[in-house]
Motif scaffolding. Structure first.
Motif, mmCIF file in Angstrom:
data_model
loop_
_atom_site.group_PDB
_atom_site.id
_atom_site.type_symbol
_atom_site.label_atom_id
_atom_site.label_comp_id
_atom_site.label_asym_id
_atom_site.label_seq_id
_atom_site.Cartn_x
_atom_site.Cartn_y
_atom_site.Cartn_z
ATOM 1 N N TYR A 110 0.856 -1.185 0.000
ATOM 2 C CA TYR A 110 0.000 0.000 0.000
ATOM 3 C C TYR A 110 0.886 1.227 0.000
ATOM 4 O O TYR A 110 1.444 1.605 1.023
ATOM 5 C CB TYR A 110 -0.907 0.027 1.231
ATOM 6 N N GLY A 111 1.026 1.838 -1.145
ATOM 7 C CA GLY A 111 1.872 3.008 -1.258
ATOM 8 C C GLY A 111 1.080 4.289 -1.198
ATOM 9 O O GLY A 111 -0.121 4.288 -0.916
ATOM 10 N N PHE A 115 -8.097 4.616 -5.028
ATOM 11 C CA PHE A 115 -7.381 4.023 -3.909
ATOM 12 C C PHE A 115 -6.400 2.939 -4.354
ATOM 13 O O PHE A 115 -5.336 2.784 -3.781
ATOM 14 C CB PHE A 115 -8.366 3.442 -2.889
ATOM 15 N N GLY A 116 -6.743 2.196 -5.387
ATOM 16 C CA GLY A 116 -5.913 1.092 -5.852
ATOM 17 C C GLY A 116 -4.729 1.505 -6.699
ATOM 18 O O GLY A 116 -3.978 0.652 -7.174
ATOM 19 N N GLY A 135 2.392 0.324 -6.932
ATOM 20 C CA GLY A 135 1.708 -0.561 -7.866
ATOM 21 C C GLY A 135 0.207 -0.440 -7.792
ATOM 22 O O GLY A 135 -0.346 0.388 -7.084
ATOM 23 N N LEU A 136 -0.433 -1.292 -8.558
ATOM 24 C CA LEU A 136 -1.887 -1.310 -8.629
ATOM 25 C C LEU A 136 -2.433 -2.393 -7.721
ATOM 26 O O LEU A 136 -1.831 -3.452 -7.569
ATOM 27 C CB LEU A 136 -2.332 -1.575 -10.069
ATOM 28 N N MET A 137 -3.601 -2.117 -7.157
ATOM 29 C CA MET A 137 -4.254 -3.095 -6.283
ATOM 30 C C MET A 137 -5.737 -3.135 -6.621
ATOM 31 O O MET A 137 -6.300 -2.169 -7.123
ATOM 32 C CB MET A 137 -4.068 -2.700 -4.823
ATOM 33 N N GLY A 138 -6.362 -4.257 -6.315
ATOM 34 C CA GLY A 138 -7.811 -4.385 -6.439
ATOM 35 C C GLY A 138 -8.330 -4.148 -7.834
ATOM 36 O O GLY A 138 -7.809 -4.678 -8.816
ATOM 37 N N LYS A 139 -9.384 -3.307 -7.945
ATOM 38 C CA LYS A 139 -10.033 -3.026 -9.227
ATOM 39 C C LYS A 139 -9.072 -2.425 -10.240
ATOM 40 O O LYS A 139 -9.134 -2.739 -11.419
ATOM 41 C CB LYS A 139 -11.205 -2.062 -9.034
ATOM 42 N N ALA A 140 -8.178 -1.549 -9.785
ATOM 43 C CA ALA A 140 -7.228 -0.901 -10.696
ATOM 44 C C ALA A 140 -6.317 -1.933 -11.345
ATOM 45 O O ALA A 140 -6.007 -1.847 -12.533
ATOM 46 C CB ALA A 140 -6.397 0.144 -9.945
#
Length: 144
Positions: A115-116, A123-124, A129-134
């Motif tokens: 989580y950067g 939010f993602g 990097g990318l997280m979740g939906k992104a």
């Protein structure tokens, strides 16, 4: 219509070895802060009670992505807990020292998990990097 992709260093997102090193750096801050907290005899009940407090900054997303990213980034920026720790040392304040160490440990924990700092795209989308939906959206766009 071409889908928008956020992946890659050219978009301000770290990848590859630099990303791994930044995540290890976060874990190192978590460990160093926790060990220092224990060394100075901090209460583990207090540690548990305050550890996730910085995540309340995500409430900023209720006002929109830009406000959410700004509030999250402000509270998840190492400079503020370091200022708290510095003040604690200068004022000889155990309370400020405890808060600063717990705060730094939390940020290190988040960074270690990937989580950067956030971008206003959502939010993602963070510098780590990318997280979740992104992330799912970027994968779909890459396949097109």
């Amino acid at each position: 219509m071409r889908a928008r992709s956020f992946a890659g260093a050219e978009n301000g997102i770290v990848s590859g070895w630099p990303q791994i090193l930044l995540r290890l750096e976060g874990l190192s801050v978590l460990i160093a802060s926790s060990v220092s907290y224990a060394w100075y005899g901090g209460s583990w009940w207090l540690f548990a009670a305050l550890f996730f407090l910085p995540d309340l900054s995500m409430a900023g997303y209720l006002a929109g992505r830009r406000t959410g990213a700004a509030s999250y980034n402000l509270v998840h920026w190492y400079v503020l807990p370091l200022a708290c720790i510095t003040w604690a040392v200068l004022a000889q304040s155990t309370s400020f020292l405890n808060v600063g160490l717990i705060w730094a440990a939390h940020i290190g924990f988040d960074r270690g998990l990937g989580y950067g700092l956030k971008y206003p795209e959502g939010f993602g989308v963070s510098h780590l990097g990318l997280m979740g939906k992104a992330k799912r959206s970027a994968k779909r766009a890459h396949r097109l």
